[in-house]
Design an enzyme around this catalytic site. Structure first.
Site, mmCIF file in Angstrom:
data_model
loop_
_atom_site.group_PDB
_atom_site.id
_atom_site.type_symbol
_atom_site.label_atom_id
_atom_site.label_comp_id
_atom_site.label_asym_id
_atom_site.label_seq_id
_atom_site.Cartn_x
_atom_site.Cartn_y
_atom_site.Cartn_z
ATOM 1 N N GLY A 19 -18.253 -3.752 10.283
ATOM 2 C CA GLY A 19 -17.327 -3.736 9.260
ATOM 3 C C GLY A 19 -17.581 -4.438 8.098
ATOM 4 N N GLY A 55 -6.798 2.411 18.302
ATOM 5 C CA GLY A 55 -5.908 1.917 17.228
ATOM 6 C C GLY A 55 -5.191 3.196 16.533
ATOM 7 N N ALA A 56 -3.928 2.851 15.842
ATOM 8 C CA ALA A 56 -3.312 3.998 15.345
ATOM 9 C C ALA A 56 -2.481 3.310 14.005
ATOM 10 C CB ALA A 56 -2.309 4.749 16.202
ATOM 11 N N GLY A 57 -2.811 2.455 13.599
ATOM 12 C CA GLY A 57 -2.320 1.457 12.415
ATOM 13 C C GLY A 57 -2.752 2.296 11.266
ATOM 14 N N GLY A 58 -2.722 1.428 10.245
ATOM 15 C CA GLY A 58 -3.155 1.961 8.696
ATOM 16 C C GLY A 58 -4.370 1.955 8.772
ATOM 17 N N ALA A 59 -5.242 1.286 9.106
ATOM 18 C CA ALA A 59 -6.630 1.460 9.161
ATOM 19 C C ALA A 59 -7.107 2.420 9.778
ATOM 20 C CB ALA A 59 -7.616 0.083 9.670
ATOM 21 N N ASN A 118 -4.930 2.009 -1.609
ATOM 22 C CA ASN A 118 -5.452 0.593 -1.894
ATOM 23 C C ASN A 118 -6.064 0.354 -3.105
ATOM 24 O OD1 ASN A 118 -7.820 1.877 -1.034
ATOM 25 N ND2 ASN A 118 -8.572 0.155 -0.190
ATOM 26 N N LYS A 150 0.730 -1.388 0.004
ATOM 27 C CA LYS A 150 0.093 0.219 0.071
ATOM 28 C C LYS A 150 0.882 1.043 -0.190
ATOM 29 C CE LYS A 150 -4.244 -1.672 2.115
ATOM 30 N NZ LYS A 150 -5.281 -1.533 3.115
ATOM 31 N N ASP A 168 -10.382 2.920 2.065
ATOM 32 C CA ASP A 168 -10.523 2.085 3.592
ATOM 33 C C ASP A 168 -11.461 3.154 4.328
ATOM 34 O OD1 ASP A 168 -9.342 -0.101 2.994
ATOM 35 O OD2 ASP A 168 -7.139 0.774 3.714
#
Length: 284
Positions: A248, A130-134, A92, A71, A107
């Site tokens: 989701g 959360g703090a990731g890509g999503a 993406n 990505k 996303d």
């Protein structure tokens, strides 16, 4: 495979599977709308990424999806990025516009579209786990949709601060990092609460967020980015407390709808995609 009757095709750079859910739902949409497109699932290693992109261009593809771990790396082979993709720093979905190949990120867009079916994020205070890509994608898109404040709740202070600063410095929303302490209590004035982690994802469906579930109140809208299972422990708990929820599964469908729109300029029926997706996942 011949493409004589297919003026354009789409492809997915991902791991092949006997019946990939994303492939199945997008192919179902193409068939339903009699679109002369195909959605192919291709496995591409990191060292072959550049060649794969050049191959897609050479074969006249109208675009393709790009999954982890490509990505970010795919960006150097593109001609430009969409507004939110530029902020997120990852793509993406790639679409051909004229003679240029532009990277987009669906996303967060799919997430916001599903959210708006329940509540408009404009002016709302959001707690985001959360703090990731999503999480980064969701935070950016919710901010661009008009959210007033976004709290980034995460274990890692460094990663949490990166997302918070990204939002605060590039959008109209205020954002700050909040440490994810044990048995974390959600701030009571939160309008929307979002899980953007993988906690509860199949097969680890019994995993629970480390939060104080008594801090969830009926006036909150609770969302989970996990599509399998569509009803996670987090959402089941929220429902039991009288909250409106967003799962989701619809977010995944919305991403597909947006991607197909990019490639074909056709608004496909999300119901067709949803039905196929639930069938493939065995949850219909």
């Amino acid at each position: 495979m011949t493409t004589d009757f297919l003026p354009q095709i789409t492809g997915s750079f991902a791991n092949p599977a006997s019946e990939n859910p994303t492939v199945a739902m997008i192919e179902a949409a193409y068939k339903h709308h009699n679109l002369h497109f195909r959605y192919l699932n291709c496995e591409v290693t990191s060292e072959n990424l550049k060649s794969a992109v050049e191959g897609a261009k050479a074969m006249g593809w109208t675009g393709f999806n790009c999954s982890i771990p490509h990505k970010v790396d795919v960006i150097e082979y593109l001609d430009g990025l969409g507004e939110s993709a530029k902020l997120i720093g990852a793509v993406n979905t790639i679409v051909k516009r004229g003679d240029q190949w532009i990277g987009e990120n669906t996303d967060g867009k799919g997430f916001v579209k599903a959210m708006k079916e329940v509540v408009d994020p404009k002016g709302k205070k959001i707690t985001l786990f959360g703090a990731g890509g999503a999480a980064r994608a969701v935070a950016v898109e919710m901010a661009l949709a008009g959210a007033k404040e976004i709290l980034i709740v995460n274990r890692s202070k460094e990663r949490g601060n990166v997302v918070a600063k990204l939002v605060s410095q590039n959008t109209g929303a205020q954002s700050s990092y909040v440490p994810w302490t044990q048995n974390y209590s959600i701030q009571p004035d939160s309008d929307i609460v979002i899980n953007a982690t993988s906690i509860g994802l199949f097969p680890n469906v019994d995993d629970k967020l480390d939060i104080n579930f008594d801090s969830i109140f009926p006036q909150m809208v609770v969302a989970d980015g996990i599509h399998n299972p569509p009803l996670t422990h987090f959402l089941k708990t929220a429902i039991s407390k009288g909250c409106k929820t967003v799962n989701g599964l619809q977010m995944l469908v919305n991403q597909g709808v947006i991607g197909v729109k990019y490639w074909t300029n056709v608004d496909v029926d999300p119901t067709v995609m949803h039905q196929k997706l639930t069938h493939v996942l065995g949850i219909d």
